[in-house]
Design a protein around this motif. Sequence first.
Motif: not given
Length: 299
Positions: A88-89, A93-94, A169-171, A175-176
Motif C-alpha cells: 500500500i505504501f 508513493v509511486a 520502511w523497505q518498500f 515502489m519502483l
Amino acid sequence: MKAIKQFIFKDNVAAVICALPFIIGFIVFLVVPMLISLYYSFTDFTLLNNPSFVGLRNYTRMLDDARLWRSFKATFYFAFTSVPLRLIFALAVAMLLLKASRMVGIYRAMYYLPSLLGGSVAVSILWRRMFFVDGTINSLLGLVGLNRNFNWLGNTSTAIWTLILLAVWQFGSSMLIFLASLKQIPETLYEAASIDGSSKSRTFFRITLPLLTPTIFFNLVMQMINGFLTFTPAFIITRTGAPADTTLVYTLYMYRMNFEFSSAGYAAAMAWVMLAIIAFFTFILFITKRFWVYEGGYS
C-alpha cells in the motif's frame, strides 16, 4: 542443410558455454546443499556427531513443539501484516512520484535507499536503538507530552510491530516496480475518463487498479516469500524472539535450533516444512489469480 545444422549446433554450444558458470553454481551451491539438507532432515545430527537415520522422527517431533507453533504464529502475523502495508505504501508513493518534477529523480533514489539498507545488520542495530526506553521514539513522544518511558521491545503487543515497521520502511523495490507499471498505462484512458466526468477515486478503482493487478500479483508473491523468510531484523533487534516468543519468527527459531541447541537434523526438517508452506501459499495465489488479476492488456 548441413551448413544450417552446423550453425545451429555452434550457437547451442556457445549458449551452453556462456550459461555453464551459472549452471555449475546453481548445482553446487543450491541443488547439492538442498539434497544434503533433505537427507539430514531424516537424521539425528548435531553438527558434532555423525548423522544417524531416524526416519520421520524430526517431522513428528514438530507436532508437539509448542515453541515451533508460536514461531508459526509470529511469522504469519508478521508476513500477513507487513506485506499488505508495504505494498500500500509502495503504491501510494509511486503514484506521488509519477508526477514529473525537477527533483523527482532524487526523491525516487531517497525512497529506494531503505530497500538497499533495510536488511543490513547496521540498520537493524540502529532500529533497535531507536526503540529503546531511552531511544529516539520515546524522545520524540516526550516532546509532545506523551509517555517517554514505554518499553517497545519488551512489550508483547508492540515488539513484533518494530519488525513490521522496519519491513514496511523497505518498500522501495516494490515502489519502483509500481512506478514502471504506472508509466505503461496509456494516458488516453485517463483522458477518456476525464471527458466522461469520472472522479479521481473512480478513475483509480476502475482504470489504474485493474491494470496494476498483474504488478500487484508479482509484488505480492515476491514480498510474501520474503516475509516468510525474514531473519536479520528479528535476530538483531530481539535476539531470541523475546518477549514471550512474540518475535520468534520461523527462521530465527530454525537458526537457534541449529546453532544454539545443536539440533541440525531438526532444523533441516524445519527448512523443508517452510519450503512446503511457501509453495502452498504461492500455489494458492496462482490458483486465485484468475479471479482478480486483469490480463487483458491496455487496449
